[in-house]
Design a protein around this motif. Sequence first.
Motif, short mmCIF file in Angstrom:
data_model
loop_
_atom_site.label_atom_id
_atom_site.label_comp_id
_atom_site.label_asym_id
_atom_site.label_seq_id
_atom_site.Cartn_x
_atom_site.Cartn_y
_atom_site.Cartn_z
N GLU A 167 0.88 -1.18 0.00
CA GLU A 167 0.00 0.00 0.00
C GLU A 167 0.91 1.23 0.00
OE1 GLU A 167 -2.82 -0.41 3.21
OE2 GLU A 167 -3.40 -2.42 2.55
N PRO A 168 0.36 2.40 -0.29
CA PRO A 168 1.25 3.56 -0.45
C PRO A 168 2.17 3.77 0.75
CG PRO A 168 -0.93 4.09 -1.25
CD PRO A 168 -1.04 2.72 -0.66
N HIS A 169 1.67 3.56 1.95
CA HIS A 169 2.44 3.81 3.16
C HIS A 169 3.03 2.52 3.71
CE1 HIS A 169 -1.67 2.81 3.66
NE2 HIS A 169 -1.27 2.11 4.70
N ALA A 170 2.79 1.40 3.06
CA ALA A 170 3.20 0.11 3.61
C ALA A 170 3.86 -0.72 2.51
CB ALA A 170 1.99 -0.64 4.17
N GLY A 171 5.17 -0.68 2.50
CA GLY A 171 5.91 -1.47 1.52
C GLY A 171 6.58 -2.63 2.24
N ASP A 173 7.24 -2.67 5.27
CA ASP A 173 6.60 -2.79 6.58
C ASP A 173 5.12 -3.08 6.40
OD1 ASP A 173 5.77 -2.61 9.17
OD2 ASP A 173 6.68 -0.65 9.55
N LEU A 176 1.94 -2.03 8.57
CA LEU A 176 1.24 -0.74 8.45
C LEU A 176 0.00 -0.81 7.55
CD1 LEU A 176 4.35 1.60 7.98
CD2 LEU A 176 3.09 1.19 10.10
N ILE A 196 -0.93 -0.85 -4.16
CA ILE A 196 -0.11 -0.31 -5.26
C ILE A 196 0.96 -1.33 -5.66
CG2 ILE A 196 -0.49 2.05 -4.51
CD1 ILE A 196 2.47 2.06 -3.53
N PHE A 197 1.57 -1.04 -6.81
CA PHE A 197 2.64 -1.89 -7.36
C PHE A 197 2.16 -3.33 -7.58
CE2 PHE A 197 5.92 0.94 -4.93
CZ PHE A 197 5.70 1.97 -5.83
N ILE A 439 14.60 -4.79 -6.43
CA ILE A 439 13.71 -4.02 -5.55
C ILE A 439 12.52 -4.85 -5.09
CG2 ILE A 439 12.18 -2.03 -5.46
CD1 ILE A 439 14.08 -0.63 -7.48
N ALA A 443 13.16 -5.77 -1.09
CA ALA A 443 14.38 -5.16 -1.62
C ALA A 443 15.59 -5.95 -1.12
CB ALA A 443 14.47 -3.71 -1.17
N MET A 449 18.68 -8.79 5.63
CA MET A 449 18.15 -8.84 7.00
C MET A 449 17.46 -10.17 7.28
SD MET A 449 19.25 -6.16 8.29
CE MET A 449 18.47 -6.44 9.89
N ARG B 321 10.44 8.93 4.82
CA ARG B 321 9.65 7.70 4.71
C ARG B 321 9.77 6.88 5.99
NH1 ARG B 321 5.85 4.85 1.48
NH2 ARG B 321 6.39 2.66 1.39
N ARG B 322 8.63 6.39 6.47
CA ARG B 322 8.62 5.56 7.67
C ARG B 322 8.29 4.12 7.32
NH1 ARG B 322 8.69 8.50 12.23
NH2 ARG B 322 8.43 10.74 11.92
N GLN B 323 9.19 3.20 7.65
CA GLN B 323 8.93 1.77 7.49
C GLN B 323 9.72 1.03 8.56
OE1 GLN B 323 7.08 0.09 4.31
NE2 GLN B 323 6.27 1.99 5.12
N GLY B 324 9.07 0.19 9.28
CA GLY B 324 9.76 -0.68 10.24
C GLY B 324 10.25 0.07 11.48
N SER B 336 3.75 5.77 13.59
CA SER B 336 3.38 4.45 13.10
C SER B 336 4.60 3.57 12.85
CB SER B 336 2.60 4.60 11.80
OG SER B 336 3.43 5.24 10.83
N GLN B 414 17.68 2.56 -4.86
CA GLN B 414 17.34 1.41 -4.00
C GLN B 414 16.71 1.88 -2.68
OE1 GLN B 414 17.74 -1.56 -5.30
NE2 GLN B 414 17.32 -2.90 -3.57
N GLY B 417 13.11 2.14 -2.81
CA GLY B 417 12.33 0.93 -3.05
C GLY B 417 11.55 1.03 -4.35
N GLY B 418 10.35 0.46 -4.37
CA GLY B 418 9.54 0.47 -5.59
C GLY B 418 9.26 1.87 -6.09
N HIS B 419 9.19 2.83 -5.19
CA HIS B 419 8.93 4.21 -5.60
C HIS B 419 10.10 4.77 -6.41
CE1 HIS B 419 5.29 4.41 -3.11
NE2 HIS B 419 5.98 3.66 -2.28
#
Lengths: 600, 600
Positions: A167-171, A173, A176, A196-197, A439, A443, A449, B321-324, B336, B414, B417-419
């Motif tokens: 989703e836009p805010h959740a790649g 992670d 979210l 998305i994607f 990607i 990624a 990790m 960008r926020r992830q994890g 979040s 990289q 990410g997808g963006h």
Amino acid sequence: MADYSAPLRDTLFNLNHVLKLGDRAGQPGFEALDADMIEPILTEAGKFASEVFAPLNASGDRQGCTRHDDGSVTVPDGFADAYRQMCEGGWTTLTAPETYGGQALPHAIGVAVEEFLSGANMSLAMYPGLTDGAIRALVARGSDEQKATYLARLTSGEWTGTMNLTEPHAGTDLGLLRTRAEPNGDGSYAVSGTKIFISCGEHDMASNIVHLVLARLPDAPKGSKGISMFIVPKFLPDENGESGERNRLSCGSIEEKMGIHGSCTCVMNYDGAKGWLIGGEHQGLAAMFIMMNAARLWVGLQGLGQAEVAYQNGASYALDRRQGRALTGPVEPGQSADLLVVHPDVRRLLMDARAKTEGLRALILWTGLLTDLSHHAATEEERTQADDLIQLLTPVVKAVGTDIGYDVSTQMQQVWGGHGYVAENGMEQFVRDARIAMIYEGANGIQAMDLVGRKLPMKGGRAIQSFFALVDGEIADAASDGAVREIAEALGKANGELKAAAMWLMQNAPENPDNAGSAAYAIMEILGLVAIGLMWLRMANAASAAIDAGEGDKSFMEAKLLCARHFAQSELPDAGALRRKLQAGAEVIMAMPAESFLRA
Amino acid sequence: MADYSAPLRDTLFNLNHVLKLGDRAGQPGFEALDADMIEPILTEAGKFASEVFAPLNASGDRQGCTRHDDGSVTVPDGFADAYRQMCEGGWTTLTAPETYGGQALPHAIGVAVEEFLSGANMSLAMYPGLTDGAIRALVARGSDEQKATYLARLTSGEWTGTMNLTEPHAGTDLGLLRTRAEPNGDGSYAVSGTKIFISCGEHDMASNIVHLVLARLPDAPKGSKGISMFIVPKFLPDENGESGERNRLSCGSIEEKMGIHGSCTCVMNYDGAKGWLIGGEHQGLAAMFIMMNAARLWVGLQGLGQAEVAYQNGASYALDRRQGRALTGPVEPGQSADLLVVHPDVRRLLMDARAKTEGLRALILWTGLLTDLSHHAATEEERTQADDLIQLLTPVVKAVGTDIGYDVSTQMQQVWGGHGYVAENGMEQFVRDARIAMIYEGANGIQAMDLVGRKLPMKGGRAIQSFFALVDGEIADAASDGAVREIAEALGKANGELKAAAMWLMQNAPENPDNAGSAAYAIMEILGLVAIGLMWLRMANAASAAIDAGEGDKSFMEAKLLCARHFAQSELPDAGALRRKLQAGAEVIMAMPAESFLRA
């Protein structure tokens, strides 16, 4: 104009001389295999890939996909027909279970064919590739009714499948994600949200598209523990299982991207779309990882495909284009200039490409075999060992494989000089297409990790310990022949570096987890070098044995030995530098205040 | 959407703290320099680059150039106006001689401004960039009349210039070129032939385009010794020096390319076009190398520009960008998720990018200073030493610099990410644009051959010996402060590897020149590591001194020390692996029969 021919000889060398696949015919999991059929199947697959898929690669890139105002998406000219031929030829059914119309052939054959298709036309091969992930999730987690409704049609390719995660805010992670699924009271759910994607999310090649969608139930716990998976078809199957009523979902837009223009990347809008839970409530992440792990191996294979097609075209240009003279004096004085291939620096690029590409192919074909063994080997011990190895190697195949795909594509473009930068020659498309594989499906940094966070510590380090033992054992068993000894010795050193890196990690990550994070990529790269080095040891052994026995094409076997030596000389020495780098630890990279990264 | 701001602070740190440029004001070659003007000039240049050039970068990529049926070429919307503003602002005249309307400012300032323009919009910056090469060739080799006719208008930017070298069958190997020049009997020549890959060969931004064309006179010796250079303007200057009659040359087509879409790449047809010899008959290659060497440094700077803009946008995304969550526990539990920048593997990418980019900037600004010193330093000895260093470093700046440009652009993509793969976010354009710089003005492999074939043996190895002495001396003089000592020690080791590699070359290339060819790229990479490592030693010294003296922004200086340590820990260890690889020699790569490279 770039061209593609399937790397048939190298694939058969691996299956026949290295993996000795034919010897397994009739064993558990290999009941459907007839040793005499391996070569004809791959020959036909190679022909199909080069004659049907490859000619649409450049045109598909130029034309791309088109989304119309009604939300429908048209794929490039010729794609639908090629896909229809693929289905009619049975190429979608190779490894699927016989219950659903599959041929139950070994995955070692399946991945070989997938490489051919992906090397010939990465964008087009994505449509059946995504479907394959959906099949695996349904086989593993679907209810009997779901299997009955969907699996035969997905296997035949009549319907295609997708994965709807991002989703836009959740790649990366996924915890979210916000897409919601409300119970309808009849066992179905109303799914609402934006994804998305979504590769192959909407197109005109199949009569139905089966979306596997991650969403949250109303009572879901927060984060990744509250994710469930739903099957949400574009058309709701009617009582006869045919595509019926249109579901409330649509493609909102498609992305303009760097490459894979023939593969539509969709924004998918779910507006109370009807869906059904797969697996248990809040068990979506586990179900997703079934798809995902298979998809990660398949994405590594996309890297292989692009490396191979780029290599072929780099090599053929080097044997066609004349510039300059050999450093040791003209090779063809009667010509205006010598071929590019006389120049050591051009040969360096070709040998690097060859050593990486063929090493990666051997690794991927081995993981194909391991997949079969993990499900079907006769003993629990064999199944477990195969499964451990697959789990350990999955992030390596994905990340190292796609890094190789991009690197080799770039270097082969370099062989073409300025002509490689011009679109019509096709070399630059390989680079653009190969780029995405680093990607998506996690990624490459996420793969690293996964390796240090999950795979190395898994079951008390059992998988990596068993890998070390495997490598040490094969080095000890290696023939004392020149090329074999050279690769065995270099591999031994690299394996020593890997052990040292793993030891450093065990000693330094517990006190500071950031040390695991900062070392992760380098450890993964070392593991990649050792895994591919092991493949070169096996290939060198097999080639050496074939030469001794007078089997196979001698010049092919001799080239194998040279490539093995090149890998020993030019790739494996990186293991030491990578180990030294990671031992610096996280101190410096974590010391930088976040705002100091910004230019101001 | 990607953004650009000029790296003003880092540039000023180099000019003021490392190179101490202001101290040279008034010295020979620096007469026009006023120390107080350095910051205002660069501030204005940065503003111009980010406000006028940068906003046209993405739109120029999307729209590209258009060739019309009459052979005219239209550049993307806004380019012509931005170029006009550049000329009006005097930005084309910074380093040109005052005789022709130039400002005679040091090249150290000129290259800084060129980096800003190229980072903001690589395609647009090519038009004045190519002109600069033509100016240099005319200054060095033009007749007084040619200088009088062309130089003022090229300097002001009213006219632009090009380099016409490549032909379809003659790229790297210019000896194969066929374009002919027949004497007209009036001192002019009739030039006929086809040139390809002519950047900025035809466009609508200047009232005339001055082509410098390599061609053969009727009595020319074969090969590269029979090449002459001609000045062939699009419009023949009339008696007042204005653009007059149209010359017999035209743009036959423009290339569809991977990137730099805003820069037209033309096929140029010369059909008895009127031209005039520059320099002596058959002296074209020497004249070309004047342009070429300047152009190679400038192309290295294009790598820097793309690395910088990609880094900026990678870093800003990592802080947005926020992830994890951080491995050590949530940093912002109220949000979040944490910012990407908490993750060690993301920081690794950012620190790598930073260490490479800032190190390359320091190297390029130093070569700018060396350019000034090579022409104007007070003593012959200083001039010679500066010239030796420039010659030695030119292939390194070009090849290592452009490899860095591509590598950093790829890694910063990289981070997104997808963006990063989606066109509208701009990251993928940096990769596509950066890619060409590894190819043109001599592909990077050619730079490596230039280094080992010409620059290392030059004058009995004088340049590399003097470089070794310089590095050893600066290591010996380095402060004993922690970060400085760490980079000094790592640099000492890398310099030892470079010496060992050079020794191996001396011992092994004479018996087999292919050993020079196979080792060339690795030696160049080691020299690049040492040269950039030397820059980090200087920067660490300067930052450490500034902190001690309480000068400058302390957080900036501390970040410099961290980046220096990162370079020591994460880049310099590659020198040893590269040295080990090259010592394998040419045997294996030359042993492969040419036809064994082909898949069959």
